[in-house]
Design an enzyme around this catalytic site. Structure first.
Site, mmCIF file in Angstrom:
data_model
loop_
_atom_site.group_PDB
_atom_site.id
_atom_site.type_symbol
_atom_site.label_atom_id
_atom_site.label_comp_id
_atom_site.label_asym_id
_atom_site.label_seq_id
_atom_site.Cartn_x
_atom_site.Cartn_y
_atom_site.Cartn_z
ATOM 1 N N ASP A 16 2.189 -7.877 -0.178
ATOM 2 C CA ASP A 16 1.154 -8.289 0.774
ATOM 3 C C ASP A 16 -0.201 -8.421 0.082
ATOM 4 O OD1 ASP A 16 0.401 -9.170 3.301
ATOM 5 O OD2 ASP A 16 0.035 -7.149 4.070
ATOM 6 N N VAL A 17 -0.204 -9.069 -1.093
ATOM 7 C CA VAL A 17 -1.453 -9.311 -1.808
ATOM 8 C C VAL A 17 -2.207 -10.399 -1.053
ATOM 9 C CG1 VAL A 17 -2.479 -10.128 -3.979
ATOM 10 C CG2 VAL A 17 -0.458 -8.634 -4.026
#
Length: 171
Positions: A16-17
């Site tokens: 979930d960058v």
């Protein structure tokens, strides 16, 4: 970037960058937050559960296919794109449409005018459709550490156009 490379070396994938999960500290240090959906590489998640933020997700994640640490590299490419385009990726698109668009190989248009060539190339390699063609975070970190940004990111253009510093240096 170095921290993500370290996490990848330990077999962790963040998944979930995105800008909402990046914080800059008081002294310029960068932190990657929200490791809540991180997973060990090679672990099997719930195939019916699509987790993450679609605008930053690699095609293999969007299609619920096997994935590896390269999904974080893809997301980093989208973050770079957002920094230089000053736009939100796939803004106002329905998540289902994002899945279809990205899965078909489409990407946002890379900013050309005020984005250095090096960054344009980095964005393109980070979001390569074939995950094996994406660079590692160690390589990205090394390249960015060795790169000297130009005095101005605005390219030379017609006479008298550009930022003020360029105009002063030309005289």
């Amino acid at each position: 970037l170095n921290a993500i490379g370290y996490a990848h070396d330990k077999g962790l994938v963040h998944r979930d960058v995105k800008p909402d999960n990046i914080m800059i500290g008081d002294f310029g240090e960068v932190y990657l937050l929200d490791w809540g959906i991180a997973i060990e590489q090679g672990s099997e998640g719930n195939p019916k559960l699509l987790v993450g933020t679609p605008a930053y997700m690699a095609p293999e994640l969007l299609k619920n296919k096997p994935f590896s640490k390269e999904v974080d590299v893809y997301a980093f490419g989208i973050v770079l794109w957002e920094l230089f385009s000053r736009e939100v990726p796939w803004n106002a698109m329905d998540p289902r449409d994002i899945i279809t668009t990205v899965s078909s190989g489409q990407r946002p248009e890379i900013p050309r005018y005020d984005c250095p060539d090096f960054i344009q190339e980095l964005i393109a390699t980070c979001w390569a459709h074939d995950a094996s063609k994406r660079p590692t975070f160690k390589k990205i970190y090394r390249q960015l550490s060795e790169w000297t940004p130009p005095v101005s990111h605005i390219r030379d253009s017609v006479e008298g156009f550009g930022d003020c510093l360029e105009d002063l240096l030309k005289k």
